[in-house]
Design an enzyme around this catalytic site. Structure first.
Site, PDB file in Angstrom:
ATOM      1  CE  LYS A  46      -0.343  -0.483   5.027  1.00 59.51           C
ATOM      2  NZ  LYS A  46      -1.130  -1.073   6.121  1.00 59.51           N
ATOM      3  NE  ARG A 144      -6.970   0.399  11.395  1.00 68.53           N
ATOM      4  CZ  ARG A 144      -5.694   0.213  11.006  1.00 68.53           C
ATOM      5  NH1 ARG A 144      -4.810   1.185  11.138  1.00 68.53           N
ATOM      6  NH2 ARG A 144      -5.311  -0.942  10.512  1.00 68.53           N
ATOM      7  CE1 TYR A 263      11.634  31.480   5.805  1.00 68.99           C
ATOM      8  CE2 TYR A 263      11.863  29.100   5.623  1.00 68.99           C
ATOM      9  CZ  TYR A 263      11.628  30.341   5.036  1.00 68.99           C
ATOM     10  OH  TYR A 263      11.393  30.417   3.699  1.00 68.99           O
ATOM     11  CG  MET A 314       8.888  23.442   0.522  1.00 74.30           C
ATOM     12  SD  MET A 314       7.927  24.451  -0.614  1.00 74.30           S
ATOM     13  CE  MET A 314       6.780  25.244   0.497  1.00 74.30           C
TER      14      MET A 314
HETATM   15  C1  LIG Z   1      -0.339  -2.036   6.761  1.00 79.40           C
HETATM   16  C2  LIG Z   1      -0.929  -3.324   7.179  1.00 79.40           C
HETATM   17  C3  LIG Z   1      -0.118  -4.482   7.276  1.00 79.40           C
HETATM   18  C4  LIG Z   1       1.388  -4.444   7.174  1.00 79.40           C
HETATM   19  O1  LIG Z   1       1.879  -3.998   8.418  1.00 79.40           O
HETATM   20  P1  LIG Z   1       3.452  -3.859   8.686  1.00 79.40           P
HETATM   21  O2  LIG Z   1       3.502  -3.484  10.125  1.00 79.40           O
HETATM   22  O3  LIG Z   1       3.928  -2.792   7.777  1.00 79.40           O
HETATM   23  O4  LIG Z   1       4.086  -5.163   8.403  1.00 79.40           O
HETATM   24  C5  LIG Z   1      -0.745  -5.690   7.522  1.00 79.40           C
HETATM   25  N1  LIG Z   1      -2.082  -5.761   7.706  1.00 79.40           N
HETATM   26  C6  LIG Z   1      -2.887  -4.669   7.654  1.00 79.40           C
HETATM   27  C7  LIG Z   1      -4.345  -4.811   7.884  1.00 79.40           C
HETATM   28  C8  LIG Z   1      -2.332  -3.417   7.404  1.00 79.40           C
HETATM   29  O5  LIG Z   1      -3.118  -2.341   7.380  1.00 79.40           O
END
Ligand SMILES: *Cc1c(COP(=O)(O)O)cnc(C)c1O
Length: 388
Positions: A46, A144, A263, A314
């Site tokens: 992802k 969640r 800054y 930036m």
């Molecule tokens: C992102 C995610 C993972 C992977 O988790 P890591 O800690 O990056 O290995 C696995 N399962 C779900 C549901 C996730 O959202």
């Protein structure tokens, strides 16, 4: 033509470079797959493979033998489908209203996490007269996504209309091996699975795979560890480093005691100091909060850690190079690499390595490194698939 490499080199020295070692990535997947004791090892890709770039990452993982992938969004799944025509692709964030046809068109598997999602998928499958696959997300404590225990009976009834191919849940704090919640979640997940029709089950993310008596079940879902993050915080990192991030010095200057830098004059030189301005800022994922944190962020140059001074802007940051060997315009400094891990930069920046990775900026020159041996293997795969 002979001019081209030189021009390219000039561009490279004047730019931040993100180097992604695809051999190390593939080896990390192999290590995790071996660790999984016969369970299937998927890959979570992802957020553009945690910022590393989904296309080269997915190709390297496919070559290593990975067959199942998880993305968060439908749109990510559609992109991955172009890269991996045969792979099994799960979409973690589930089914948006009326999205069923899009999932089927790209052969994506929704991870259904609520009764409304399940009933929409069931209705669609009935209308189509097809048992399309779906995964079922069970909530074991995150609150969640996922079905609660009281939804399981109703969900099971609806599951006759489609093909449930995976039951999964997600750890709240698997990186804390001593957390009693881990065991509680495993127990809840087992109870929930017992109330559902029999199907393969999955619980482990990266850190879950390193728990004592890790519940590998049928399938593991590592993400972070693939990319070289440490799944066992506080212990040695069992994974290989995958990324190096370096940038270049734009200017060097000496400032007198009492001068300020950056800054809002947040830093004052305590004595005469030598400063270098580097080609990296918060638009590149060099988090502004980092330099504000209690620890302060370092880069590494010519054998020394050099602290960032003043606010990160930036496109630029300022580092104190008084203690290091002379640095000059064009020299490179390490931001992530052998001397500074993702987890260290994250700790210094007051965040987690996951955020460091997923904020990696769009302006880097990205170099994907694959050894000749693996490139040859890739050629073999392409030759054999085109001769079929
Ligand atoms: C992102 C995610 C993972 C992977 O988790 P890591 O800690 O990056 O290995 C696995 N399962 C779900 C549901 C996730 O959202």
């Amino acid at each position: 033509m002979p001019d081209e490499p030189a021009a390219d080199d000039a561009r490279a020295t004047g730019q931040a470079i993100l180097r992604v070692d695809l051999d190390a990535l593939a080896e990390n997947w192999r290590r995790l797959a071996d660790r999984a004791e016969g369970a299937e090892c998927a890959a979570v890709v992802k957020a553009d493979a945690y910022g590393l770039g989904i296309a080269p990452v997915a190709r390297a993982l496919l070559e290593e033998g990975c067959e199942t992938f998880f993305v968060a969004h439908l749109s990510e799944g559609e992109i991955l489908r172009q890269i991996a025509p045969e792979a099994r692709i799960f979409v973690l964030n589930g089914l948006a209203p009326e999205a069923c046809p899009l999932f089927v068109a790209s052969r994506l598997i929704p991870v259904l996490g609520s009764l409304p999602e399940i009933s929409e998928w069931a209705d669609f499958c009935r209308e189509e007269g097809a048992l399309h696959p779906a995964a079922i997300h069970i909530d074991t404590g995150m609150n969640r996504l996922g079905l609660g225990m009281s939804d399981l009976r109703r969900a099971s009834d609806l599951m006759t209309a489609f093909s449930p191919v995976l039951a999964m849940s997600h750890f709240i704090s698997a990186e804390d091996m001593s957390a009693p919640r881990n065991r509680l979640q495993i127990e809840r997940f087992e109870q929930a699975c017992a109330e559902l029709p029999p199907m393969p089950a999955s619980l482990c993310n990266s850190s879950g795979m390193f728990l004592e008596e890790a519940p590998f079940l049928d399938l593991c879902r590592p993400g972070y560890a693939l990319y070289g993050g440490n799944p066992t915080p506080g212990n040695d990192n069992p994974m290989r480093r995958v990324i190096d991030l370096s940038t270049n010095v734009l200017q060097v200057r000496d400032v007198a005691a009492g001068e300020t830098a950056g800054y809002n004059a947040r830093w004052t030189a305590p004595s005469r100091r030598r400063l270098a301005t580097i080609n990296l800022g918060y638009a590149d994922g060099f988090l502004r909060s980092g330099a504000e944190g209690p620890l302060g962020v370092d880069v590494f140059a010519a054998g020394h850690y050099c602290p960032v001074v003043g606010r990160i802007s930036m496109d630029l940051a300022i580092v104190d190079i008084s203690e290091t060997a002379p640095l000059k315009r064009g020299d490179r400094v390490e931001v992530l690499g052998p001397q500074i891990s993702i987890d260290e930069l994250a700790a210094q920046s007051g965040t987690i390595g996951y955020e460091i990775l997923t904020r990696l900026g769009p302006r880097f020159r990205r170099e994907y490194v694959r050894s000749a041996e693996n490139i040859a293997r890739q050629d073999d795969i392409e030759a054999s698939s085109s001769s079929e």
